[in-house]
Write a protein that holds these residues in place. Structure first.
Motif, PDB file in Angstrom:
ATOM      1  N   UNK A 114       0.814  -1.217   0.000  1.00 23.60           N
ATOM      2  CA  UNK A 114       0.000   0.000   0.000  1.00 23.60           C
ATOM      3  C   UNK A 114       0.845   1.262   0.000  1.00 23.60           C
ATOM      4  N   UNK A 115       1.986   1.214   0.714  1.00 18.77           N
ATOM      5  CA  UNK A 115       2.824   2.409   0.839  1.00 18.77           C
ATOM      6  C   UNK A 115       4.279   1.999   1.053  1.00 18.77           C
ATOM      7  N   UNK A 116       5.028   1.828  -0.021  1.00 14.92           N
ATOM      8  CA  UNK A 116       6.428   1.391   0.111  1.00 14.92           C
ATOM      9  C   UNK A 116       7.286   2.338   0.946  1.00 14.92           C
ATOM     10  N   UNK A 117       6.849   3.574   1.117  1.00 21.17           N
ATOM     11  CA  UNK A 117       7.620   4.550   1.887  1.00 21.17           C
ATOM     12  C   UNK A 117       7.257   4.572   3.371  1.00 21.17           C
ATOM     13  N   UNK A 118       6.282   3.774   3.754  1.00 21.40           N
ATOM     14  CA  UNK A 118       5.850   3.785   5.157  1.00 21.40           C
ATOM     15  C   UNK A 118       6.968   3.285   6.060  1.00 21.40           C
ATOM     16  N   UNK A 119       7.144   3.972   7.162  1.00 19.53           N
ATOM     17  CA  UNK A 119       8.023   3.495   8.229  1.00 19.53           C
ATOM     18  C   UNK A 119       7.153   2.828   9.289  1.00 19.53           C
ATOM     19  N   UNK A 120       7.682   1.778   9.904  1.00 15.53           N
ATOM     20  CA  UNK A 120       6.943   1.103  10.967  1.00 15.53           C
ATOM     21  C   UNK A 120       7.661   1.357  12.292  1.00 15.53           C
ATOM     22  N   UNK A 121       6.946   1.986  13.209  1.00 16.90           N
ATOM     23  CA  UNK A 121       7.485   2.301  14.530  1.00 16.90           C
ATOM     24  C   UNK A 121       7.219   1.123  15.462  1.00 16.90           C
ATOM     25  N   UNK A 122       8.272   0.664  16.129  1.00 17.20           N
ATOM     26  CA  UNK A 122       8.163  -0.484  17.031  1.00 17.20           C
ATOM     27  C   UNK A 122       8.659  -0.106  18.415  1.00 17.20           C
ATOM     28  N   UNK A 138      12.930  -5.623   4.252  1.00 17.64           N
ATOM     29  CA  UNK A 138      13.565  -4.337   3.944  1.00 17.64           C
ATOM     30  C   UNK A 138      12.592  -3.159   4.112  1.00 17.64           C
ATOM     31  N   UNK A 139      11.798  -3.236   5.195  1.00 17.39           N
ATOM     32  CA  UNK A 139      10.900  -2.147   5.553  1.00 17.39           C
ATOM     33  C   UNK A 139      11.578  -1.311   6.632  1.00 17.39           C
ATOM     34  N   UNK A 140      11.614  -0.024   6.440  1.00 20.06           N
ATOM     35  CA  UNK A 140      12.278   0.846   7.411  1.00 20.06           C
ATOM     36  C   UNK A 140      11.532   0.796   8.742  1.00 20.06           C
ATOM     37  N   UNK A 141      12.279   0.593   9.811  1.00 19.86           N
ATOM     38  CA  UNK A 141      11.674   0.584  11.140  1.00 19.86           C
ATOM     39  C   UNK A 141      12.321   1.643  12.020  1.00 19.86           C
ATOM     40  N   UNK A 142      11.511   2.182  12.922  1.00 19.06           N
ATOM     41  CA  UNK A 142      11.967   3.218  13.850  1.00 19.06           C
ATOM     42  C   UNK A 142      11.545   2.800  15.250  1.00 19.06           C
ATOM     43  N   UNK A 143      12.471   2.789  16.183  1.00 21.65           N
ATOM     44  CA  UNK A 143      12.135   2.414  17.541  1.00 21.65           C
ATOM     45  C   UNK A 143      11.567   3.594  18.322  1.00 21.65           C
ATOM     46  N   UNK A 144      10.601   3.317  19.177  1.00 24.62           N
ATOM     47  CA  UNK A 144      10.114   4.348  20.094  1.00 24.62           C
ATOM     48  C   UNK A 144      10.253   3.849  21.530  1.00 24.62           C
ATOM     49  N   UNK A 145      10.645   4.773  22.404  1.00 26.82           N
ATOM     50  CA  UNK A 145      10.810   4.406  23.810  1.00 26.82           C
ATOM     51  C   UNK A 145       9.504   3.853  24.373  1.00 26.82           C
ATOM     52  N   UNK A 159       7.717   7.638  25.088  1.00 22.51           N
ATOM     53  CA  UNK A 159       6.967   7.074  23.970  1.00 22.51           C
ATOM     54  C   UNK A 159       6.294   8.172  23.155  1.00 22.51           C
ATOM     55  N   UNK A 160       5.607   9.076  23.833  1.00 19.49           N
ATOM     56  CA  UNK A 160       4.892  10.143  23.132  1.00 19.49           C
ATOM     57  C   UNK A 160       5.858  11.097  22.422  1.00 19.49           C
ATOM     58  N   UNK A 161       6.992  11.343  23.054  1.00 18.16           N
ATOM     59  CA  UNK A 161       7.986  12.226  22.425  1.00 18.16           C
ATOM     60  C   UNK A 161       8.509  11.609  21.134  1.00 18.16           C
ATOM     61  N   UNK A 162       8.754  10.303  21.156  1.00 20.65           N
ATOM     62  CA  UNK A 162       9.275   9.641  19.961  1.00 20.65           C
ATOM     63  C   UNK A 162       8.215   9.529  18.868  1.00 20.65           C
ATOM     64  N   UNK A 163       6.968   9.277  19.257  1.00 11.23           N
ATOM     65  CA  UNK A 163       5.900   9.168  18.268  1.00 11.23           C
ATOM     66  C   UNK A 163       5.547  10.527  17.664  1.00 11.23           C
ATOM     67  N   UNK A 164       6.002  11.584  18.287  1.00  6.66           N
ATOM     68  CA  UNK A 164       5.767  12.909  17.720  1.00  6.66           C
ATOM     69  C   UNK A 164       6.496  13.068  16.383  1.00  6.66           C
ATOM     70  N   UNK A 165       7.454  12.177  16.126  1.00  5.04           N
ATOM     71  CA  UNK A 165       8.195  12.217  14.864  1.00  5.04           C
ATOM     72  C   UNK A 165       7.514  11.468  13.733  1.00  5.04           C
ATOM     73  N   UNK A 166       6.286  10.998  13.945  1.00  7.17           N
ATOM     74  CA  UNK A 166       5.559  10.294  12.894  1.00  7.17           C
ATOM     75  C   UNK A 166       5.255  11.191  11.702  1.00  7.17           C
ATOM     76  N   UNK A 167       5.245  10.570  10.528  1.00 12.55           N
ATOM     77  CA  UNK A 167       4.781  11.242   9.314  1.00 12.55           C
ATOM     78  C   UNK A 167       3.481  10.594   8.860  1.00 12.55           C
ATOM     79  N   UNK A 168       2.696  11.324   8.088  1.00 13.65           N
ATOM     80  CA  UNK A 168       1.470  10.764   7.536  1.00 13.65           C
ATOM     81  C   UNK A 168       1.795   9.494   6.742  1.00 13.65           C
ATOM     82  N   UNK A 169       1.033   8.421   6.994  1.00 13.22           N
ATOM     83  CA  UNK A 169       1.256   7.156   6.305  1.00 13.22           C
ATOM     84  C   UNK A 169       2.149   6.194   7.051  1.00 13.22           C
TER      85      UNK A 169
END
Length: 394
Positions: A114-122, A138-145, A159-169
């Motif tokens: 659906x969105x090859x550019x999506x990052x998945x936050x874990x 090969x899906x980009x992942x980003x860790x959140x506290x 957790x909330x501070x790190x998720x503030x870096x989310x982008x649409x999608x």
């Protein structure tokens, strides 16, 4: 061809299981593998499962394929169990999968399509296989506290501070209950704040629900998932039946895709069918059919709910016993978090050298980050573990 292959990284849990099997000492304790065990150290076949299988053996007349996404009756039963009417049925696409891991894998594949550019936050930490599959795809992942190593509770501000870096999608992977590996969970107020942030950012929640019924009960454990489902325009849910039905080897899971716009459901359903066809064609049916029978037959369902509740309360008693033993031996309540955590796992906060010492000197096996499977204990082994920890001087 084969000489071009390279050795793959060792799975730490599989390696630990092998070490445990090779240990000839009496009284060794396995707290590593994430499988429920009763007080006798056995992963039992639940009474309702045995009865459903007996009925199925007598009545089933074919082993023909069902459909690429499995039996619709299984979808309906699981959607009812997980969502309980939180969203209209016509807004939910679903596909049966080989276990919860299969559902997670298909969800990641769907996101990539659906969105090859999506990052998945874990979450930091999360179940290691989440990361392994994402890296393989090969899906980009980003860790959140997520877990505060000092308080042994959720680091919600981090957790909330790190998720503030989310982008649409972007997609945020969340544990619906009984967080693996920490046992520390968000409360509903915190869940609502996460939902508000995701909606403001245009991010999509993906929920891994592997332990419904193992924490605070079937409905309480699904409360956060239901809140997310009715509050967000698009949601993915990967649910497993391995733990709460005890059908580990039957590989019974389901992936749900929820859309606020019911007109999108057929499109999502078509893509779930396509993905199943590419990966394994038809999903396993035996476990799914047994689960369906249990959830739709009042007698079998009551039998299952009663045994599941026995299992849940047994793990809570072990948690409380462990916290009490450690408080008695150490004179401190620093391990009180064990009684507050929920599900099969807790991360004890022991240094890796202490974990290794417990294995070598006491025959106590736990993952290197000190995650323990509480269900690997019983009333007799809790004092043994508590004493070993207290004697370690941590």
């Amino acid at each position: 061809m084969f000489d071009k292959l390279t050795k793959q990284p060792v799975d730490k849990i599989m390696e630990l299981m092998q070490l445990y099997r090779e240990d000839s000492r009496d009284g060794k304790i396995d707290l590593g593998v994430g499988v429920y065990k009763n007080a006798e150290g056995v992963t039992p076949v639940m009474r309702a499962v045995k009865e459903a299988e007996r009925q199925l053996l007598e009545s089933q007349e074919t082993k023909a394929y069902v459909s690429l996404v499995g039996d619709v009756a299984f979808h309906d039963a699981m959607i009812d169990l997980v969502l309980d009417g939180a969203v209209p049925r016509e807004n939910v696409a679903a596909a049966a999968t080989p276990g919860g891991t299969g559902a997670v894998r298909q969800a990641f594949e769907l996101i990539r399509m659906a969105n090859p550019d999506a990052r998945i936050f874990t979450s930091l930490p999360t179940w290691p296989n989440h990361l392994s599959i994402l890296d393989y795809l090969k899906i980009e992942r980003v860790g959140y506290r997520y877990f505060d190593e000092d308080t042994r509770a959720v680091d919600f501000d981090g957790m909330m501070a790190d998720l503030d870096g989310l982008r649409a999608g972007d997609v945020v992977l969340l544990h619906g209950c009984c967080h693996n590996p920490t046992g520390a969970n968000l409360n509903l107020t915190e869940w609502q704040r996460v939902i508000d942030l995701l909606n403001a950012k245009g991010a999509i929640p993906m929920i891994d629900l592997a332990y419904q019924g193992f924490g605070d009960g079937l409905d309480d454990d699904a409360a956060a998932t239901r809140l997310v489902a009715k509050s967000c325009p698009e949601v993915l849910i990967a649910a497993s039946c391995s733990k709460n039905f005890g059908v580990y080897r039957e590989r019974t899971g389901i992936l749900m895709g929820i859309s606020a716009d019911a007109s999108k459901t057929k499109l999502v359903q078509d893509n779930l069918s396509f993905l199943n066809r590419q990966n394994y064609s038809f999903p396993p049916d035996h476990g799914a059919r047994v689960v369906t029978m249990i959830l739709t037959d009042p007698t079998l369902r009551k039998m299952w709910v009663d045994e599941l509740e026995e299992t849940r309360l047994g793990m809570l008693r072990l948690r409380e016993q462990m916290a009490e033993e450690l408080q008695k031996l150490t004179g401190s309540n620093r391990f009180g978090f064990i009684a507050q955590h929920r599900g099969m796992f807790s991360r004890l906060g022991l240094p890796s050298d202490v974990v290794e010492k417990l294995r070598k000197e006491n025959g106590i096996y736990m993952v290197g980050d000190s995650r323990i499977n509480v269900a690997g204990l019983n009333a007799k082994t809790v004092p043994i573990l508590a004493k070993a920890i207290a004697d370690s001087g941590v």
